[in-house]
Scaffold this motif. Structure first.
Motif, PDB file in Angstrom:
ATOM      1  N   THR A   1      -1.825 -15.620  -7.406  1.00 54.44           N
ATOM      2  CA  THR A   1      -2.925 -14.663  -7.303  1.00 54.44           C
ATOM      3  C   THR A   1      -2.845 -13.608  -8.395  1.00 54.44           C
ATOM      4  OG1 THR A   1      -2.699 -14.939  -4.932  1.00 54.44           O
ATOM      5  CG2 THR A   1      -4.187 -13.227  -5.682  1.00 54.44           C
TER       6      THR A   1
ATOM      7  N   LYS B   1      -3.039  -8.413  11.363  1.00 56.47           N
ATOM      8  CA  LYS B   1      -2.162  -7.634  10.481  1.00 56.47           C
ATOM      9  C   LYS B   1      -0.769  -8.239  10.465  1.00 56.47           C
ATOM     10  CE  LYS B   1      -4.597  -4.138   9.143  1.00 56.47           C
ATOM     11  NZ  LYS B   1      -5.262  -3.042   9.820  1.00 56.47           N
TER      12      LYS B   1
ATOM     13  N   ASN C   1      -7.224 -13.862  12.614  1.00 57.42           N
ATOM     14  CA  ASN C   1      -6.665 -13.131  11.490  1.00 57.42           C
ATOM     15  C   ASN C   1      -6.073 -11.838  12.002  1.00 57.42           C
ATOM     16  OD1 ASN C   1      -7.040 -11.066   9.116  1.00 57.42           O
ATOM     17  ND2 ASN C   1      -6.911 -13.124   8.248  1.00 57.42           N
TER      18      ASN C   1
ATOM     19  N   ASP D   1      -2.890 -15.467   8.915  1.00 52.80           N
ATOM     20  CA  ASP D   1      -3.741 -16.297   9.771  1.00 52.80           C
ATOM     21  C   ASP D   1      -2.888 -16.946  10.844  1.00 52.80           C
ATOM     22  OD1 ASP D   1      -6.286 -15.941   8.636  1.00 52.80           O
ATOM     23  OD2 ASP D   1      -5.700 -17.198   6.941  1.00 52.80           O
TER      24      ASP D   1
ATOM     25  N   GLN E   1       7.176  -6.565   0.392  1.00 52.37           N
ATOM     26  CA  GLN E   1       6.329  -5.694  -0.423  1.00 52.37           C
ATOM     27  C   GLN E   1       5.455  -6.508  -1.370  1.00 52.37           C
ATOM     28  OE1 GLN E   1       9.342  -3.263  -2.163  1.00 52.37           O
ATOM     29  NE2 GLN E   1       8.988  -1.544  -0.774  1.00 52.37           N
TER      30      GLN E   1
ATOM     31  N   SER F   1       2.695  -8.051   0.423  1.00 56.35           N
ATOM     32  CA  SER F   1       1.671  -7.101   0.836  1.00 56.35           C
ATOM     33  C   SER F   1       0.819  -6.644  -0.339  1.00 56.35           C
ATOM     34  CB  SER F   1       2.298  -5.911   1.539  1.00 56.35           C
ATOM     35  OG  SER F   1       2.688  -4.945   0.601  1.00 56.35           O
ATOM     36  N   THR F   2       1.246  -6.948  -1.580  1.00 55.79           N
ATOM     37  CA  THR F   2       0.377  -6.581  -2.695  1.00 55.79           C
ATOM     38  C   THR F   2      -0.929  -7.350  -2.641  1.00 55.79           C
ATOM     39  OG1 THR F   2       1.339  -8.227  -4.143  1.00 55.79           O
ATOM     40  CG2 THR F   2       2.222  -6.001  -4.312  1.00 55.79           C
ATOM     41  N   ILE F   3      -0.900  -8.581  -2.140  1.00 56.80           N
ATOM     42  CA  ILE F   3      -2.157  -9.323  -2.145  1.00 56.80           C
ATOM     43  C   ILE F   3      -2.881  -9.250  -0.807  1.00 56.80           C
ATOM     44  CG2 ILE F   3      -1.539 -10.849  -4.042  1.00 56.80           C
ATOM     45  CD1 ILE F   3      -1.169 -13.059  -1.920  1.00 56.80           C
ATOM     46  N   THR F   4      -2.151  -9.164   0.289  1.00 59.77           N
ATOM     47  CA  THR F   4      -2.845  -9.055   1.564  1.00 59.77           C
ATOM     48  C   THR F   4      -1.919  -8.459   2.607  1.00 59.77           C
ATOM     49  OG1 THR F   4      -3.930 -10.240   3.341  1.00 59.77           O
ATOM     50  CG2 THR F   4      -2.253 -11.431   2.173  1.00 59.77           C
ATOM     51  N   ASP F   5      -2.480  -7.836   3.623  1.00 58.60           N
ATOM     52  CA  ASP F   5      -1.629  -7.383   4.717  1.00 58.60           C
ATOM     53  C   ASP F   5      -2.036  -8.074   6.013  1.00 58.60           C
ATOM     54  OD1 ASP F   5      -4.002  -6.155   5.102  1.00 58.60           O
ATOM     55  OD2 ASP F   5      -3.176  -4.202   5.615  1.00 58.60           O
TER      56      ASP F   5
END
Lengths: 385, 311
Positions: free
Chosen positions: B303, B267, B265, B230, B220, B223-227
């Motif tokens: 971040t 998910k 990139n 790479d 979780q 996932s706050t910064i990205t979902d």
């Protein structure tokens, strides 16, 4: 306070009665009468509410005690201190006066009662002084509580008034908007649709008789409809707020203003999909940035200020940082508390850091609950600011 | 039921606010991690939970009871492994543990039994009569843990238990944290070593400047910064590659060729590495390396707060 005074008197009276009973002298009926009169006078005191009357009764009682002490039994003098302090108390005089008055009989009373009298004075006075200070502090607390209660009521009322006002204005705005919209649809689109309809009706009638004329009328109807469609598009576009009123552009305006007015280097950068920030969130970002920037040029001696807005997957981060002297220890003033409250209303937090220049970071969750937000396909974009 | 419930907890030292209105609950069976830089307020919070510091404002409930009102109950149910070693160097290991367990009211054969058990648990079963002054840093840490767990508390708080020790002892300690958790203990763990927290904690709160900025499982938090993640695939030559066919793989959001590396990139929640590689093989692309790059908690922290954990 009254109850304690009555207790004090009762104790002393009991002592006087016992002491005279056990002394060698035979019981005197006059003595009994004196006790009863004393009781009557002193029971009367707390019955009345009027301070003047109470004081009068206390004076009478004191005079009666002195009379009894002189003519009946010197022990009566022990009852005097309580009446004296009552007298000063009802007269709102300084309690030192009571003490001085209490001391006077020490010089007049017979030797035999002086030790007991001294004891009575010291105990009564202590009792009285303690009582008075406690009553005063109780009173103070009561007043304080009362004023707090009033304050709370006032605030409660303000809150409910504000709520009502907000509901009202939301409703009013909705109504106004609906009015404007229906007016516009009626004025612009309704007319052209009606025009087109007439032309088409006419063309249907002429279809067999005069084909050329019918085609011309149909052509007219088509162009009117096109125009109408264009108007609908314009009306809808008009309803969307202009872009300079929104979000990043407004922030940019603020930064430019800051740079020209304050002579600071001010930069604004952004990263991620700005469209995901709602207008209420923009408002908080804007207000926090204004507050932080104001602090910066007031206190920090900074020459450059940097604002960075970043949209993460589930968070929005807005950082205002300067290159000034910063602060070792951050003391929360009204400004910081204001920022925190605004941000907390949207479930966010504010981090204030003074270690490298001064920086204020506003963090807010994206989406209504910050949870279960599934971004759409188009949202993958890396920094372009 | 929540083992620990913290409401509006604030601690001020003069006008410095060390802990700023923290709300938190820890459920039974969790290994809860406090992650923050030095001075973020982790130890202050823990000292308040352990009743070593009085809160300026707010409440702490342990197993449904307010710790300020049920002080003894709280002490019996909490075991603390403090940041600074709290052991007596001139008492033997056994004496140390039985001394601390004795403070919690254990007596006689029960005391002996529990002391033995705790020493066994931390792997010092054969060091009864040794003096801690001859111990290594890691052994001292383990003894410190034994002192905290002998009275079988429900909640164990470990404040930076792995600072300054060798990797072996560190692994041992991490394993015993897991074992304690398996035995039914709820654990609060603070550290500024990201990897440890990432490895053992079931839920993590990021703390900065006395505030909880985000909390949740590590997935979780990430996932706050990205979902997206790479995927970098090193290839020999990509002439035969049909980039469009890769774009159609489920979850893929962008494909880019950079020198000899194919940068995809995708998910995070979709596991599509197999599909991607299958397509590459079908297109006869020679794969040299495959690398998945997900954000670490360190990145999340950096971040969100703009600062490194170890400034």
């Amino acid at each position: 306070m009254e109850l304690w005074t009555i207790g004090n008197k009762a104790g002393l009276l009991l002592y006087v009665i016992l002491a005279s009973y056990f002394s060698a002298e035979a019981t005197d009926n006059r003595l009994l009468l004196a006790y009863l009169i004393y009781l009557c006078l002193n029971i009367a005191i707390p019955i009345f509410r009027d301070n003047l009357l109470r004081r009068l009764l206390a004076t009478l009682s004191a005079a009666f005690i002195i009379y009894c002490a002189l003519w009946l039994n010197p022990l009566f003098i022990l009852l005097l201190p309580v009446n004296l302090y009552e007298w000063t108390d009802y007269g709102r005089l300084h309690r030192g006066i009571a003490f001085l008055l209490m001391l006077v009989p020490l010089f007049l009373a017979p030797w035999s009662v002086i030790p007991s009298y001294a004891l009575a004075v010291s105990l009564s006075y202590l009792f009285y002084a303690a009582n008075r200070s406690h009553t005063a502090s109780l009173q103070r607390l009561d007043d304080e509580r009362e004023s707090l209660r009033l304050n709370q009521q006032r605030l409660q009322r303000t809150i409910s008034e504000n709520d009502e006002f907000m509901r009202q204005s939301a409703y009013t705005i909705k109504l106004e908007e609906r009015n404007r919209l229906s007016q516009q649809i009626h004025d612009e689109i309704g007319h052209s649709m009606a025009g087109a309809l007439i032309q088409m009706e006419a063309s249907r009638r002429l279809l067999d008789a005069n084909k050329e004329k019918a085609a011309e009328l149909l052509g007219n109807a088509i162009s009117i409809s096109k125009e109408g469609l264009e108007r609908i598009r314009l009306t809808l576009k008009d309803m969307k707020p202009r872009s300079e009123e929104l979000g990043i552009n407004r922030l940019r305006l603020f930064v430019d203003e800051l740079a020209s007015r304050q002579g600071m280097t001010a930069t604004l950068t952004h990263e991620g999909d700005m469209d995901r920030i709602t207008s209420i969130q923009w408002k908080v970002i804007q207000q926090n940035a204004t507050e932080a920037a104001t602090n910066s040029f007031k206190y920090s001696e900074a020459t450059a200020i940097r604002i960075h807005v970043q949209v993460l997957n589930r968070f929005i981060k807005a950082v205002v940082s300067d290159n000034g002297k910063g602060a070792e220890k951050i003391v929360k003033g009204l400004g910081i508390i204001g920022m925190e409250e605004r941000t907390a209303a949207l479930n966010g937090t504010v981090i204030v850091d003074g270690t490298q220049g001064f920086s204020v970071t506003t963090l807010m969750p994206l989406g209504a609950e910050g949870e279960n937000v599934h971004p759409t396909e188009s949202e993958y974009s890396h920094g372009e600011g | 039921m929540n083992v620990l419930e913290i409401r509006n907890l604030t601690k001020k030292f003069g006008d410095f606010i060390a802990v700023d209105n923290i709300n938190l609950s820890v459920a039974e069976g969790e290994i809860f991690g406090f992650l923050g830089a030095n001075g973020a307020g982790k130890s202050t919070t823990i000292n308040m939970i352990a009743s070593l510091l009085r809160a300026t404002r707010g409440e702490i409930e342990l197993l449904g009871r307010n710790i300020a009102k049920h002080n003894k109950f709280a002490k019996m149910n909490i075991g603390i492994v403090p940041q600074d070693l709290a052991i007596y160097e001139d008492m033997t290991a056994y004496e140390n543990v039985s001394f601390f367990a004795g403070l919690y009211g254990l007596r006689g054969s029960l005391l002996h039994e529990r002391t033995e058990e705790a020493l066994q648990f931390v792997g010092l079963g054969d060091k009864h009569r040794s003096f801690p002054r001859n111990f290594s840093g890691g052994m001292k840490r383990r003894l410190n843990i034994a002192c905290a767990i002998a009275h079988r508390p429900k909640l164990i708080i470990m404040d930076e238990p792995t600072v300054g020790i060798d990797p072996q002892s560190r692994n041992y300690i991490l394993n015993s944290v897991r074992k304690l958790n398996d035995m039914g203990c709820t654990i609060i763990y603070t550290s500024h070593y990201m990897e440890e927290v990432e490895e053992i904690c079931t839920r993590i709160a990021i703390v900065d400047h006395g505030k909880i900025i985000a909390d949740g499982t590590k997935e979780q938090l990430k996932s706050t910064i990205t979902d997206t993640k790479d995927i970098w695939i090193g290839v020999k030559s990509a002439e035969s590659l049909k980039v469009d066919s890769l774009r159609n793989v489920q979850g893929v959001t962008a494909v880019r060729m950079d020198e000899q590396i194919l940068k995809i990139n995708s998910k995070t929640e979709v596991n599509n590495l197999n599909d991607i590689i299958q397509k590459l093989i079908r297109d006869r692309v020679e794969i040299r390396s495959v690398e998945e790059q997900e954000p670490s908690l360190e990145t999340v922290f950096l971040t969100l707060t703009g600062r490194n954990l170890r400034d």
